[in-house]
Design a protein around this motif. Structure first.
Motif, short mmCIF file in Angstrom:
data_model
loop_
_atom_site.label_atom_id
_atom_site.label_comp_id
_atom_site.label_asym_id
_atom_site.label_seq_id
_atom_site.Cartn_x
_atom_site.Cartn_y
_atom_site.Cartn_z
N GLU A 187 44.82 39.70 39.67
CA GLU A 187 44.34 40.36 38.45
C GLU A 187 42.82 40.47 38.44
O GLU A 187 42.26 41.50 38.06
N GLU A 188 42.13 39.40 38.87
CA GLU A 188 40.67 39.43 38.91
C GLU A 188 40.15 40.42 39.95
O GLU A 188 39.10 41.03 39.77
N GLU A 189 40.87 40.57 41.05
CA GLU A 189 40.46 41.48 42.12
C GLU A 189 40.82 42.93 41.81
O GLU A 189 40.39 43.84 42.51
N GLY A 190 41.61 43.14 40.77
CA GLY A 190 41.93 44.50 40.37
C GLY A 190 43.14 45.12 41.06
O GLY A 190 43.25 46.34 41.12
N LEU A 202 46.59 50.90 36.76
CA LEU A 202 47.55 51.00 35.65
C LEU A 202 46.89 50.77 34.29
O LEU A 202 47.43 51.17 33.27
N CYS A 203 45.73 50.12 34.29
CA CYS A 203 45.04 49.81 33.04
C CYS A 203 44.23 51.02 32.57
O CYS A 203 43.64 51.75 33.39
N GLU A 204 44.14 51.18 31.28
CA GLU A 204 43.34 52.26 30.72
C GLU A 204 41.87 51.95 30.93
O GLU A 204 41.39 50.86 30.63
N GLY A 205 41.14 52.91 31.45
CA GLY A 205 39.72 52.72 31.69
C GLY A 205 39.43 51.87 32.91
O GLY A 205 38.28 51.55 33.17
N GLY A 206 40.44 51.45 33.62
CA GLY A 206 40.23 50.64 34.82
C GLY A 206 39.80 49.22 34.53
O GLY A 206 39.35 48.51 35.42
N GLY A 233 40.77 45.47 33.41
CA GLY A 233 41.95 44.60 33.35
C GLY A 233 41.53 43.18 33.08
O GLY A 233 40.37 42.91 32.88
N PRO A 234 42.40 42.30 33.04
CA PRO A 234 43.84 42.51 33.20
C PRO A 234 44.48 43.10 31.95
O PRO A 234 44.02 42.86 30.84
N CYS A 235 45.52 43.87 32.18
CA CYS A 235 46.25 44.49 31.09
C CYS A 235 47.74 44.18 31.26
O CYS A 235 48.16 43.75 32.33
#
Length: 106
Positions: A71-74, A79-83, A85-87
């Motif tokens: 999650e920290e590394e993306g 999938l997250c709005e606006g890029g 996260g985490p979402c």
């Protein structure tokens, strides 16, 4: 009262100690006629099972910190709005990966 000899052959009385004496003798002969695997084969089977357990259990027991790192590394951050996260969508996708990975080895 019946004598014990009356129960020896073909008896269906399960309280008799002689009820299935013939079956026991047949079963014992079948077991004694089987051969055991060699010591080398047994060792290889145990080694392969232990290796499989070591290689596949890390996915199950080490997933929580691995998921936080993903999650920290993306990972799946698109999938997250606006890029950012985490979402919840990212977490759900990572949980899906975990579910598929743990059931793939069963």
């Amino acid at each position: 009262m019946h004598s014990p000899m009356a129960y020896r052959s073909g008896s269906t009385d399960i309280t008799s100690p002689y009820a299935r004496l013939e079956d026991t003798a047949t079963w014992r002969g079948a077991v004694e006629s089987q051969t055991l695997p060699s010591r080398g084969t047994s060792f290889c089977l145990v080694a392969i099972a232990a290796l499989q357990a070591v290689l596949t259990s890390g996915m199950v027991f080490g997933w929580a910190p691995l998921q936080l790192m993903f999650e920290e590394e993306g990972v799946f951050g698109w999938l997250c709005e606006g890029g950012k996260g985490p979402c919840p969508e990212q977490t759900l996708k990572l949980n899906q990966v975990y579910g598929i990975a743990t059931t793939a080895f069963c």
